[in-house]
Design an enzyme around this catalytic site. Structure first.
Site, PDB file in Angstrom:
ATOM      1  N   TYR A  56     -22.409  14.300 -13.804  1.00 38.55           N
ATOM      2  CA  TYR A  56     -22.676  13.398 -14.708  1.00 38.55           C
ATOM      3  C   TYR A  56     -24.092  12.784 -13.804  1.00 38.55           C
ATOM      4  CZ  TYR A  56     -18.051  12.866 -16.669  1.00 38.55           C
ATOM      5  OH  TYR A  56     -16.844  12.917 -17.440  1.00 38.55           O
ATOM      6  N   LEU A 204     -12.375   5.506 -27.309  1.00 38.69           N
ATOM      7  CA  LEU A 204     -13.146   4.545 -28.028  1.00 38.69           C
ATOM      8  C   LEU A 204     -14.037   5.567 -29.147  1.00 38.69           C
ATOM      9  CD1 LEU A 204     -14.284   1.677 -25.856  1.00 38.69           C
ATOM     10  CD2 LEU A 204     -12.372   1.931 -27.591  1.00 38.69           C
ATOM     11  N   GLY A 211     -16.130  -1.470 -32.367  1.00 37.97           N
ATOM     12  CA  GLY A 211     -16.470  -2.443 -33.518  1.00 37.97           C
ATOM     13  C   GLY A 211     -17.819  -3.001 -33.163  1.00 37.97           C
TER      14      GLY A 211
HETATM   15  N1  LIG Z   1     -13.081  15.842 -19.142  1.00 39.59           N
HETATM   16  C1  LIG Z   1     -14.082  15.762 -20.012  1.00 39.59           C
HETATM   17  O1  LIG Z   1     -14.788  16.993 -20.409  1.00 39.59           O
HETATM   18  C2  LIG Z   1     -14.796  14.479 -20.386  1.00 39.59           C
HETATM   19  C3  LIG Z   1     -15.629  14.399 -21.597  1.00 39.59           C
HETATM   20  C4  LIG Z   1     -16.229  13.151 -22.168  1.00 39.59           C
HETATM   21  C5  LIG Z   1     -15.882  11.916 -21.169  1.00 39.59           C
HETATM   22  N2  LIG Z   1     -15.016  12.085 -20.228  1.00 39.59           N
HETATM   23  C6  LIG Z   1     -14.633  10.944 -19.646  1.00 39.59           C
HETATM   24  O2  LIG Z   1     -14.048   9.863 -20.302  1.00 39.59           O
HETATM   25  C7  LIG Z   1     -14.705   8.594 -20.180  1.00 39.59           C
HETATM   26  C8  LIG Z   1     -14.767   8.156 -21.392  1.00 39.59           C
HETATM   27  O3  LIG Z   1     -15.564   8.664 -22.463  1.00 39.59           O
HETATM   28  P1  LIG Z   1     -16.885   8.220 -23.041  1.00 39.59           P
HETATM   29  O4  LIG Z   1     -17.494   7.092 -22.046  1.00 39.59           O
HETATM   30  O5  LIG Z   1     -17.859   9.249 -23.466  1.00 39.59           O
HETATM   31  O6  LIG Z   1     -16.432   7.388 -24.360  1.00 39.59           O
HETATM   32  P2  LIG Z   1     -15.605   6.215 -24.825  1.00 39.59           P
HETATM   33  O7  LIG Z   1     -15.076   5.407 -23.829  1.00 39.59           O
HETATM   34  O8  LIG Z   1     -15.070   6.307 -26.037  1.00 39.59           O
HETATM   35  O9  LIG Z   1     -17.040   5.268 -25.145  1.00 39.59           O
HETATM   36  C9  LIG Z   1     -17.808   4.800 -24.207  1.00 39.59           C
HETATM   37  C10 LIG Z   1     -18.686   3.566 -24.725  1.00 39.59           C
HETATM   38  O10 LIG Z   1     -18.232   2.756 -25.538  1.00 39.59           O
HETATM   39  C11 LIG Z   1     -19.025   1.450 -25.609  1.00 39.59           C
HETATM   40  N3  LIG Z   1     -18.068   0.476 -25.108  1.00 39.59           N
HETATM   41  C12 LIG Z   1     -16.903   0.481 -24.234  1.00 39.59           C
HETATM   42  N4  LIG Z   1     -16.282  -0.657 -24.158  1.00 39.59           N
HETATM   43  C13 LIG Z   1     -16.571  -1.328 -24.967  1.00 39.59           C
HETATM   44  C14 LIG Z   1     -16.447  -2.626 -25.576  1.00 39.59           C
HETATM   45  N5  LIG Z   1     -15.317  -3.310 -24.754  1.00 39.59           N
HETATM   46  N6  LIG Z   1     -17.045  -3.499 -26.475  1.00 39.59           N
HETATM   47  C15 LIG Z   1     -17.932  -2.321 -27.088  1.00 39.59           C
HETATM   48  N7  LIG Z   1     -18.461  -1.358 -26.755  1.00 39.59           N
HETATM   49  C16 LIG Z   1     -17.838  -0.743 -25.808  1.00 39.59           C
HETATM   50  C17 LIG Z   1     -20.028   1.607 -24.605  1.00 39.59           C
HETATM   51  O11 LIG Z   1     -21.214   2.021 -25.400  1.00 39.59           O
HETATM   52  P3  LIG Z   1     -22.146   1.141 -26.014  1.00 39.59           P
HETATM   53  O12 LIG Z   1     -22.094  -0.365 -25.511  1.00 39.59           O
HETATM   54  O13 LIG Z   1     -23.639   1.456 -25.921  1.00 39.59           O
HETATM   55  O14 LIG Z   1     -21.690   1.368 -27.508  1.00 39.59           O
HETATM   56  C18 LIG Z   1     -19.678   2.853 -23.674  1.00 39.59           C
HETATM   57  O15 LIG Z   1     -20.724   3.462 -23.138  1.00 39.59           O
HETATM   58  C19 LIG Z   1     -16.270   8.874 -19.850  1.00 39.59           C
HETATM   59  O16 LIG Z   1     -16.861   7.970 -19.239  1.00 39.59           O
HETATM   60  C20 LIG Z   1     -15.794  10.228 -18.783  1.00 39.59           C
HETATM   61  O17 LIG Z   1     -15.535   9.535 -17.762  1.00 39.59           O
HETATM   62  C21 LIG Z   1     -14.618  13.413 -19.772  1.00 39.59           C
END
Ligand SMILES: NC(=O)c1ccc[n+]([C@@H]2O[C@H](COP(=O)([O-])OP(=O)(O)OC[C@H]3O[C@@H](n4cnc5c(N)ncnc54)[C@H](OP(=O)(O)O)[C@@H]3O)[C@@H](O)[C@H]2O)c1
Length: 374
Positions: A56, A204, A211
């Site tokens: 990352y 999410l 949302g």
């Molecule tokens: N193992 C793997 O291959 C792999 C792959 C992907 C991810 N991951 C891990 O999983 C974690 C989660 O995935 P992700 O971060 O990609 O996606 P996610 O958790 O589905 O979405 C994260 C995004 O949602 C928004 N958000 C979060 N909480 C919120 C709230 N309460 N209200 C409004 N918007 C909110 C923020 O973006 P905005 O505010 O810009 O909308 C945030 O950057 C990653 O951070 C990483 O640690 C692992």
């Protein structure tokens, strides 16, 4: 906050953890101070499980995690990932060779500023490396006290079975959200039987189910959602579904993000969800989803809405094949983007294969199902 035992370990992780991928700037620019404050607020809210990776931000996010945890290391269960590296052409590729894993773990320890990593996860299966070699390297890291537990990430059934033939792991990190429910098709129960916890990532769906996301055009140019295949269609196709879920969330005194997260952690077999957060308020809001799980009736109500508004986004992503190689566990392809995947017979260099963007599996021509896995 509910705390749960992660697989067959003694780690008690919060049902809602913190994903740190947004700290790398892929969800739009984020300054380092905002990232550190967000992480510390997460800890204040009872979020004790922090997920990161050596790739990352090219390692910069691990440094930020280390800085944010200065003086508070013992409050956190730190999970990071290794097993990817840059190939000769500078592309990120899966590389779980012993020497790569050991070097990567040492570097992660240094960047995180810690003497131990609680959970060290193999980021994705590497079809070019004998599984026993990776297992051996990880076991040595555990013996040396550098790593407390071994975890996996993006391991689907075939790769899991190969792993279990020679090694063990306490957790598997997989995508799980309202639209990506593949793990419900047997993998959850299989992992439970083996004492393996499931860490739900992208709960999410990139913030879509929180949302508050505007139209894709409104996103920053650096935001990976802008270029994610079919993201615009996904936003449009889920409009009615998201409105229904938001109405239900309101009725239950939750925010849409809390509804999505509580739904994910309520599925038997899912130990925790790791939403990414960019701001302290997001971490705080998300933490409250972990106060309790949904009852069966509540889950049924949400699943009824999901079934009524079924959305089937396009998941096949065409990938040109640069080479096909006979590996230690069967044939695999080196894709133009650098990643290696197991492929069915008949796939040759120069072909273009369809990769499932959620599972990483390659679809077999003429067959319905997916074979292989990243
Ligand atoms: N193992 C793997 O291959 C792999 C792959 C992907 C991810 N991951 C891990 O999983 C974690 C989660 O995935 P992700 O971060 O990609 O996606 P996610 O958790 O589905 O979405 C994260 C995004 O949602 C928004 N958000 C979060 N909480 C919120 C709230 N309460 N209200 C409004 N918007 C909110 C923020 O973006 P905005 O505010 O810009 O909308 C945030 O950057 C990653 O951070 C990483 O640690 C692992």
């Amino acid at each position: 906050m509910e705390y749960r035992t992660l697989g067959s370990s003694d780690l008690r992780v919060a049902a809602i953890g913190l994903g740190t991928l947004p700290f790398a700037g892929g969800y739009g620019p984020l300054d380092d101070q905002a990232a550190r404050v967000t992480l510390r607020r997460a800890l204040d809210c009872g979020i004790n499980f922090i997920d990161t990776s050596d790739n990352y931000g090219g390692g910069e996010v691990e440094k930020l995690v280390g800085q944010a945890l200065a003086g508070r290391r013992s409050e956190a269960i730190v999970a990071t990932k290794g097993g990817t590296a840059l190939d000769a052409q500078g592309r990120v590729t899966n590389d779980a060779r012993a020497e790569t894993i050991v070097r990567a773990a040492e570097e992660s320890l240094r960047r995180l500023g810690t003497d131990w990593i609680d959970l060290y996860q193999v980021h994705l299966p590497d079809p070019a490396t004998p599984v026993a070699e990776t297992v051996g390297a990880l076991e040595r890291l555990v013996k040396q006290g550098k790593v407390r537990y071994v975890g996996l990430s993006n391991f689907w059934e075939d790769d899991l079975r190969r792993w279990w033939a020679v090694g063990s792991a306490i957790a598997n990190q997989l995508p799980y959200n309202f639209l990506h429910r593949d793990i419900e098709g047997g993998l959850l129960s299989l992992c439970r039987e083996q004492g393996m916890g499931i860490i739900a990532y992208q709960p999410l769906l990139f913030g879509l189910f929180a949302g508050k996301l505007g139209p894709p055009e409104s996103l920053h140019d650096q935001d990976h959602r802008k270029s994610y295949p079919g993201f615009g269609d996904l936003v449009r196709a889920t409009e009615v579904l998201r409105a229904r879920l938001a109405a239900l969330a309101r009725e239950w005194g939750l925010t849409p993000a809390q509804l999505a997260l509580r739904w994910a952690i309520s599925r038997p077999g899912v130990t925790c969800a790791i939403p990414g957060a960019k701001r302290p308020e997001q971490a705080e809001e998300n933490a409250r989803a972990g106060e309790r799980a949904f009852t069966r009736e509540e889950l049924r109500e949400i699943d009824r809405i999901l079934a009524e508004h079924r959305v089937s986004p396009v998941r096949a992503f065409p990938c040109p094949v640069d080479a096909v190689v006979e590996g230690p566990h069967g044939r695999y392809a080196v894709l133009r983007r650098g990643i290696k995947v197991r492929v069915p017979h008949g796939v040759e260099a120069g072909d273009t294969v369809d990769m499932d963007i959620v599972t990483g599996g390659i679809s077999e021509e003429g067959a319905d199902g997916l074979v292989g896995g990243r």
